[in-house]
Design a protein around this motif. Structure first.
Motif, mmCIF file in Angstrom:
data_model
loop_
_atom_site.group_PDB
_atom_site.id
_atom_site.type_symbol
_atom_site.label_atom_id
_atom_site.label_comp_id
_atom_site.label_asym_id
_atom_site.label_seq_id
_atom_site.Cartn_x
_atom_site.Cartn_y
_atom_site.Cartn_z
ATOM 1 N N PRO A 181 1.336 -1.588 -0.036
ATOM 2 C CA PRO A 181 0.124 0.258 0.050
ATOM 3 C C PRO A 181 1.323 1.692 -0.018
ATOM 4 O O PRO A 181 1.926 1.453 0.265
ATOM 5 N N ALA A 182 0.575 2.520 -1.109
ATOM 6 C CA ALA A 182 1.432 3.720 -0.606
ATOM 7 C C ALA A 182 1.295 3.967 0.736
ATOM 8 O O ALA A 182 0.001 3.591 1.621
ATOM 9 N N PRO A 183 2.503 4.877 0.695
ATOM 10 C CA PRO A 183 2.222 5.551 2.697
ATOM 11 C C PRO A 183 1.678 6.289 2.767
ATOM 12 O O PRO A 183 1.867 7.562 1.067
ATOM 13 N N ASN A 184 1.541 7.078 3.683
ATOM 14 C CA ASN A 184 0.793 8.215 4.185
ATOM 15 C C ASN A 184 1.829 9.208 4.465
ATOM 16 O O ASN A 184 2.101 9.577 5.075
ATOM 17 N N LEU A 185 1.688 10.305 3.291
ATOM 18 C CA LEU A 185 3.164 11.199 3.542
ATOM 19 C C LEU A 185 2.841 12.247 3.816
ATOM 20 O O LEU A 185 3.917 12.457 4.665
ATOM 21 N N ILE A 186 1.969 12.415 4.334
ATOM 22 C CA ILE A 186 0.861 13.769 5.633
ATOM 23 C C ILE A 186 1.889 13.219 7.141
ATOM 24 O O ILE A 186 2.779 13.985 7.562
ATOM 25 N N GLN A 187 1.804 11.980 7.003
ATOM 26 C CA GLN A 187 1.990 11.671 8.460
ATOM 27 C C GLN A 187 4.185 11.363 8.369
ATOM 28 O O GLN A 187 4.674 12.066 9.337
ATOM 29 N N ASP B 113 4.808 15.235 8.823
ATOM 30 C CA ASP B 113 4.909 15.526 9.992
ATOM 31 C C ASP B 113 5.775 15.097 10.975
ATOM 32 O O ASP B 113 5.930 15.609 12.271
#
Length: 67
Positions: free
Chosen positions: A46-52, A55
């Protein structure tokens, strides 16, 4: 007229003889459809959560420094 018939017959004979001795056209190459390779494993993740991630890297500073 006889000379014309002889010439035509001779030309036809030469065409037939050259047609029999010439090589037949080569058959088209056999094209084999290859199965596509399976995708690499990283594509299936799955694609990583770039917002986290941003942050974690960029955090607000506690207090601005007054110099």
């Amino acid at each position: 007229m006889r000379k014309y018939k002889t010439m035509v017959c001779g030309l036809m004979l030469m065409l037939c003889a050259s047609g029999c001795t010439s090589l037949p056209p080569a058959p088209p190459p056999a094209v084999e459809c290859l199965k596509p390779e399976p995708p690499p494993a990283w594509v299936m993740e799955p694609a990583p959560n770039l917002i986290q991630l941003l942050d974690q890297i960029i955090s607000p500073s506690e207090e601005p420094s007054n110099e």
